[in-house]
Design a protein around this motif. Structure first.
Motif, short mmCIF file in Angstrom:
data_model
loop_
_atom_site.label_atom_id
_atom_site.label_comp_id
_atom_site.label_asym_id
_atom_site.label_seq_id
_atom_site.Cartn_x
_atom_site.Cartn_y
_atom_site.Cartn_z
N PHE A 1 -4.93 18.94 10.69
CA PHE A 1 -3.98 19.55 9.75
C PHE A 1 -3.87 21.02 10.14
O PHE A 1 -4.06 21.35 11.31
N GLY A 2 -3.57 21.92 9.20
CA GLY A 2 -3.36 23.32 9.56
C GLY A 2 -4.55 23.99 10.22
O GLY A 2 -4.42 24.67 11.23
N SER A 3 -5.75 23.80 9.65
CA SER A 3 -6.95 24.41 10.21
C SER A 3 -7.39 23.74 11.50
O SER A 3 -7.14 22.54 11.71
N THR A 4 -8.07 24.51 12.33
CA THR A 4 -8.62 23.99 13.58
C THR A 4 -10.10 23.71 13.41
O THR A 4 -10.83 24.50 12.82
N ILE A 5 -10.54 22.57 13.95
CA ILE A 5 -11.96 22.20 13.96
C ILE A 5 -12.39 22.07 15.41
O ILE A 5 -11.76 21.35 16.19
N LEU A 6 -13.45 22.77 15.77
CA LEU A 6 -13.99 22.65 17.13
C LEU A 6 -15.07 21.58 17.13
O LEU A 6 -15.92 21.54 16.25
N LYS A 7 -15.03 20.73 18.15
CA LYS A 7 -16.06 19.70 18.32
C LYS A 7 -16.74 19.87 19.67
O LYS A 7 -16.08 20.08 20.68
N SER A 8 -18.07 19.78 19.67
CA SER A 8 -18.84 19.84 20.90
C SER A 8 -20.03 18.90 20.78
O SER A 8 -20.26 18.29 19.72
N GLU A 9 -20.77 18.78 21.86
CA GLU A 9 -21.98 17.94 21.86
C GLU A 9 -23.19 18.82 22.10
O GLU A 9 -23.25 19.57 23.09
N GLU B 1 -16.10 14.39 5.31
CA GLU B 1 -14.65 14.43 5.18
C GLU B 1 -14.20 15.87 4.96
O GLU B 1 -14.74 16.57 4.11
N PHE B 2 -13.20 16.29 5.75
CA PHE B 2 -12.58 17.59 5.59
C PHE B 2 -11.25 17.41 4.87
O PHE B 2 -10.52 16.44 5.13
N MET B 3 -10.91 18.36 3.99
CA MET B 3 -9.70 18.23 3.17
C MET B 3 -8.95 19.56 3.13
O MET B 3 -9.57 20.62 2.97
N GLU B 4 -7.63 19.47 3.30
CA GLU B 4 -6.82 20.68 3.26
C GLU B 4 -5.40 20.35 2.83
O GLU B 4 -4.78 19.42 3.36
N GLY B 5 -4.87 21.10 1.89
CA GLY B 5 -3.48 20.96 1.50
C GLY B 5 -3.18 19.69 0.73
O GLY B 5 -4.06 19.06 0.14
N THR B 6 -1.91 19.29 0.75
CA THR B 6 -1.43 18.13 0.02
C THR B 6 -0.85 17.11 0.98
O THR B 6 -0.07 17.45 1.88
N GLU B 7 -1.23 15.87 0.82
CA GLU B 7 -0.74 14.81 1.71
C GLU B 7 0.72 14.49 1.42
O GLU B 7 1.16 14.46 0.28
N ASN C 1 -1.00 15.24 7.06
CA ASN C 1 -2.36 14.80 6.76
C ASN C 1 -3.06 15.83 5.89
O ASN C 1 -2.91 17.04 6.09
N ALA C 2 -3.84 15.35 4.94
CA ALA C 2 -4.62 16.26 4.10
C ALA C 2 -6.10 15.96 4.18
O ALA C 2 -6.92 16.74 3.67
N ASN C 3 -6.48 14.84 4.80
CA ASN C 3 -7.88 14.43 4.89
C ASN C 3 -8.23 14.07 6.33
O ASN C 3 -7.42 13.50 7.05
N TYR C 4 -9.44 14.41 6.72
CA TYR C 4 -9.93 14.07 8.06
C TYR C 4 -11.35 13.54 7.91
O TYR C 4 -12.29 14.27 7.64
#
Length: 217
Positions: free
Chosen positions: A12-20, A157-163, A168-171
Motif C-alpha cells: 500500500f502507500g507505506s514501504t516495508i523492507l524485507k531481508s533475511e 498483519e500490517f494495516m493502512e488506510g481504507t480498502e 489494499n489496506a491490509n498486508y
C-alpha cells in the motif's frame, strides 16, 4: 548496497523492507535472550513489557553490546538503504536506536493493533520500527473455529488506510525463521495468536525503534 540483500515491498502507500537475518545474528540474539532468562536478576533488569502493547509472556530488553554489534554490522546498512530509497538527495548522518527488545510469545498470546509512535513527544517518537524472527514453535495448530480460507494463526498483519476496489489496506504475512522487516513506526500492525498443546512452544522475535538523522549540509 554492500552485500546485504533486501527487497522493498509496496503493499500500500507505506514501504516495508524485507531481508533475511544472518545465521550468526540469529544465534547471537537467541543466546543473549537465553542468558537473560537464566538469571532472575537480569530478567528483572531487562523487563520492558510495561512500555509495550503486547499481550505476551515476556518482553525483555536486548543487551546493549549485542544490539550495538549488529547495528554496525547489519542493521545500519539496511536502514540507510530504506531511508535513501525515499530521500535520494539526502545522506544519513546518524541512526539512533531508541529501544530494542525480545518478544516471547506463547500459545494464545497476541499483540493487538498498535503503532510505535509517541505523538506527545516528537523528540522521542521513532521514525522506523522493525521485527525479526529468531525462533518459531515446533508445532502450531489453528484455533478450533478457524476458517480454512482465512487462516491467520501466528501471522503478523500490517494495516493502512481504507480498502477499496483497487486499494489494499491490509498486508498479512506468515513469519519464517530469520525473516526481518523494517517499516514506518506509524504503520499499524497486529500479531495473531498461535495455538499449541506443548507449553514449551514459543515464537521468539525481536523489535527495535530508531530515529534517522539526515545530514542537512
Amino acid at each position: 548496497m554492500s552485500d546485504v540483500k533486501c527487497a522493498l515491498l509496496k503493499p500500500f502507500g507505506s514501504t516495508i523492507l524485507k531481508s533475511e537475518l544472518p545465521d550468526d545474528l540469529v544465534k547471537d540474539f537467541y543466546n543473549d535472550l537465553t542468558k537473560i532468562r537464566q538469571d532472575p536478576q537480569l530478567v528483572n533488569q531487562h523487563k520492558f513489557g510495561h512500555k509495550l502493547a503486547g499481550n505476551l509472556y515476556k518482553e525483555l530488553l536486548i543487551s546493549h553490546d549485542t544490539m550495538l554489534k549488529w547495528k554496525q554490522k547489519y542493521f545500519d546498512t539496511l536502514i540507510v538503504h530504506y531511508a535513501t530509497s525515499h530521500y535520494k538527495h539526502k545522506k544519513v548522518k546518524q541512526i539512533i536506536i531508541t529501544s530494542a527488545w525480545h518478544n516471547i510469545q506463547k500459545s494464545g498470546d497476541f499483540n493487538p493493533c498498535h503503532t510505535h509512535t509517541h505523538f506527545e513527544d516528537k523528540f522521542v517518537s521513532p521514525d522506523i520500527s522493525s521485527v525479526g524472527y529468531i525462533k518459531l514453535p515446533q508445532s502450531m495448530s489453528e484455533y478450533k473455529h478457524t476458517k480454512p480460507h482465512h487462516s491467520v494463526g501466528g501471522y503478523i498483519e500490517f494495516m493502512e488506510g481504507t480498502e477499496d476496489m483497487f486499494t489494499n489496506a491490509n498486508y498479512l504475512l506468515q513469519p519464517n525463521l530469520a525473516d526481518f522487516y523494517i517499516f514506518p513506526a506509524s504503520l499499524r500492525h497486529a500479531v495473531y495468536p498461535f495455538y499449541s498443546d506443548n507449553e514449551t512452544d514459543e515464537r521468539i522475535s525481536f523489535s527495535f525503534n530508531a530515529k534517522i538523522v539526515f545530514d542537512e549540509k
